[in-house]
Design an enzyme around this catalytic site. Structure first.
Site, PDB file in Angstrom:
ATOM      1  N   ASN A  25     -56.984   4.804  -4.478  1.00 52.38           N
ATOM      2  CA  ASN A  25     -57.969   5.849  -4.768  1.00 52.38           C
ATOM      3  C   ASN A  25     -58.258   6.624  -3.484  1.00 52.38           C
ATOM      4  O   ASN A  25     -58.878   6.102  -2.566  1.00 52.38           O
ATOM      5  CB  ASN A  25     -59.251   5.206  -5.317  1.00 52.38           C
ATOM      6  CG  ASN A  25     -60.336   6.225  -5.603  1.00 52.38           C
ATOM      7  OD1 ASN A  25     -60.090   7.428  -5.628  1.00 52.38           O
ATOM      8  ND2 ASN A  25     -61.547   5.740  -5.833  1.00 52.38           N
ATOM      9  N   TRP A  26     -57.809   7.870  -3.432  1.00 52.30           N
ATOM     10  CA  TRP A  26     -57.963   8.668  -2.219  1.00 52.30           C
ATOM     11  C   TRP A  26     -59.382   9.190  -2.028  1.00 52.30           C
ATOM     12  O   TRP A  26     -59.720   9.672  -0.950  1.00 52.30           O
ATOM     13  CB  TRP A  26     -57.000   9.857  -2.248  1.00 52.30           C
ATOM     14  CG  TRP A  26     -55.554   9.487  -2.231  1.00 52.30           C
ATOM     15  CD1 TRP A  26     -55.014   8.222  -2.150  1.00 52.30           C
ATOM     16  CD2 TRP A  26     -54.443  10.383  -2.307  1.00 52.30           C
ATOM     17  NE1 TRP A  26     -53.648   8.281  -2.179  1.00 52.30           N
ATOM     18  CE2 TRP A  26     -53.265   9.603  -2.279  1.00 52.30           C
ATOM     19  CE3 TRP A  26     -54.319  11.762  -2.414  1.00 52.30           C
ATOM     20  CZ2 TRP A  26     -51.991  10.162  -2.348  1.00 52.30           C
ATOM     21  CZ3 TRP A  26     -53.054  12.325  -2.483  1.00 52.30           C
ATOM     22  CH2 TRP A  26     -51.903  11.531  -2.440  1.00 52.30           C
ATOM     23  N   LYS A  27     -60.182   9.161  -3.077  1.00 51.30           N
ATOM     24  CA  LYS A  27     -61.553   9.687  -3.026  1.00 51.30           C
ATOM     25  C   LYS A  27     -61.520  11.140  -2.524  1.00 51.30           C
ATOM     26  O   LYS A  27     -60.659  11.904  -2.950  1.00 51.30           O
ATOM     27  CB  LYS A  27     -62.433   8.775  -2.185  1.00 51.30           C
ATOM     28  CG  LYS A  27     -62.388   7.318  -2.694  1.00 51.30           C
ATOM     29  CD  LYS A  27     -63.381   6.414  -2.022  1.00 51.30           C
ATOM     30  CE  LYS A  27     -63.249   5.000  -2.589  1.00 51.30           C
ATOM     31  NZ  LYS A  27     -64.290   4.088  -2.052  1.00 51.30           N
ATOM     32  N   HIS A 117     -66.791   5.152 -11.890  1.00 50.61           N
ATOM     33  CA  HIS A 117     -66.809   4.585 -10.538  1.00 50.61           C
ATOM     34  C   HIS A 117     -68.229   4.611  -9.991  1.00 50.61           C
ATOM     35  O   HIS A 117     -68.995   5.543 -10.237  1.00 50.61           O
ATOM     36  CB  HIS A 117     -65.872   5.374  -9.621  1.00 50.61           C
ATOM     37  CG  HIS A 117     -65.576   4.694  -8.326  1.00 50.61           C
ATOM     38  ND1 HIS A 117     -66.475   4.674  -7.284  1.00 50.61           N
ATOM     39  CD2 HIS A 117     -64.488   3.992  -7.900  1.00 50.61           C
ATOM     40  CE1 HIS A 117     -65.954   4.007  -6.270  1.00 50.61           C
ATOM     41  NE2 HIS A 117     -64.750   3.580  -6.613  1.00 50.61           N
ATOM     42  N   GLU A 218     -65.494  -3.655  -9.657  1.00 51.56           N
ATOM     43  CA  GLU A 218     -65.769  -3.205  -8.294  1.00 51.56           C
ATOM     44  C   GLU A 218     -67.237  -3.461  -7.941  1.00 51.56           C
ATOM     45  O   GLU A 218     -68.094  -2.596  -8.177  1.00 51.56           O
ATOM     46  CB  GLU A 218     -65.477  -1.706  -8.158  1.00 51.56           C
ATOM     47  CG  GLU A 218     -64.014  -1.339  -8.265  1.00 51.56           C
ATOM     48  CD  GLU A 218     -63.761   0.069  -7.749  1.00 51.56           C
ATOM     49  OE1 GLU A 218     -62.893   0.225  -6.876  1.00 51.56           O
ATOM     50  OE2 GLU A 218     -64.436   1.005  -8.197  1.00 51.56           O
TER      51      GLU A 218
END
Length: 293
Positions: A25-27, A117, A218
């Site tokens: 996940n590059w965010k 998220h 998470e």
């Protein structure tokens, strides 16, 4: 009205046939031009390392602005790396400024989309007002359920992120939120028969069916910390999620080069979702190699 069971499900024994997944996940990192060089480097490093794409899927989640560049590169160079978006709208179209529909993502050949998220789902603080927090949680769960349905309808596999909202949350609170999302999913789908959703009886949600989605556990205490949750807690949560509904479960939060292999190779887990440690192509390739030795 479509017949029941027209929703995206798979046979209950599919889990044993599916490969594990390592997702990055590059965010809000890596722009569209950097994304091209990143994927080219990651691809050749994986090939150079002898990575077996048939046994372990690799996926990345770039920012929205990168997706067209990623789509073009993956198609032109026949790259075996999957990709998806970091969020999706709960609406199909219309006056929703700044939002991106599931169909837009499908048109960009996204295979996956992250939903719920914790960095998207942060709630404001209401000291001493638990009813206000519960009301906001309830609204968020309904919104997330709508995002799931939009993804299903577009043919994109959602990855539902769940975890504690605050460090004081407990195991049961996280599972309660997961059940809440499924409950909203049932309530919405009962009203939208055109999507063809019907939830069965297992723990009041599903029977032997498998929703065509993944769940990423998470815990907020682990995200961006560099430290994974306790392995016993991870396995316990994965088992509890799979007991509620037949889905594949990933772990995310504090995954790095030094702990990734141990987490990835837990029998009950179907993969890992990596954040900061996936931002450098060389480092991410090394992490993948340690997991797949």
């Amino acid at each position: 009205m479509l017949p029941k069971r027209a929703y995206p499900v798979q046979d209950s024994n599919v889990h044993s046939q599916e490969k594990k997944i390592i997702a990055g996940n590059w965010k809000m990192n890596i722009n569209h031009s950097q994304a091209v060089s990143y994927l080219q480097e990651l691809n050749w490093r994986l090939i150079d390392n002898g990575h077996d794409f048939d046994s372990c899927e690799i996926a990345v989640f770039p920012p929205f602005t990168d997706l067209r560049s990623v789509q073009t590169l993956v198609a032109s160079d026949d790259i075996q790396i999957s990709y998806g978006a970091q969020d999706v709208s709960a609406f199909s179209d219309g006056a929703h400024t700044g939002q991106i529909s599931a169909q837009f993502l499908k048109d960009l050949d996204c295979k996956y989309v992250l939903i719920g998220h914790s960095e998207q789902r942060c709630l404001p603080c209401y000291p001493g007002n638990n009813s206000a927090i519960n009301e906001l949680n309830n609204k968020h769960d309904g919104l997330i359920a709508n995002k799931l349905l939009r993804s299903f309808a577009a043919g994109i596999c959602p990855i539902l992120c769940i975890g504690d909202i605050s460090p004081g949350d407990h195991f049961d609170a996280t599972l309660s939120r997961f059940r809440s999302v499924l409950s909203h999913l049932k309530a919405i789908s009962d009203k939208k028969h055109s999507i063809g959703y019907a939830l069965g009886s297992k723990t009041h949600f599903l029977d032997s069916d498998q929703l065509h989605m993944l769940v990423a556990y998470e815990p907020s205490s682990a995200i961006n910390s560099g430290n994974c949750a306790n392995s016993g807690d991870i396995v316990r949560m994965a088992a509890a999620i799979k007991d509620i509904v037949n889905v594949r479960v990933l772990y995310g939060g504090g995954v790095n080069l030094f702990n990734a292999s141990a987490v990835f190779n837990e029998d009950l887990l179907d993969g890992i979702l990596v954040g900061r440690a996936s931002l450098n192509a060389s480092d991410f390739a090394s992490l993948i190699k340690t997991c797949c030795l």
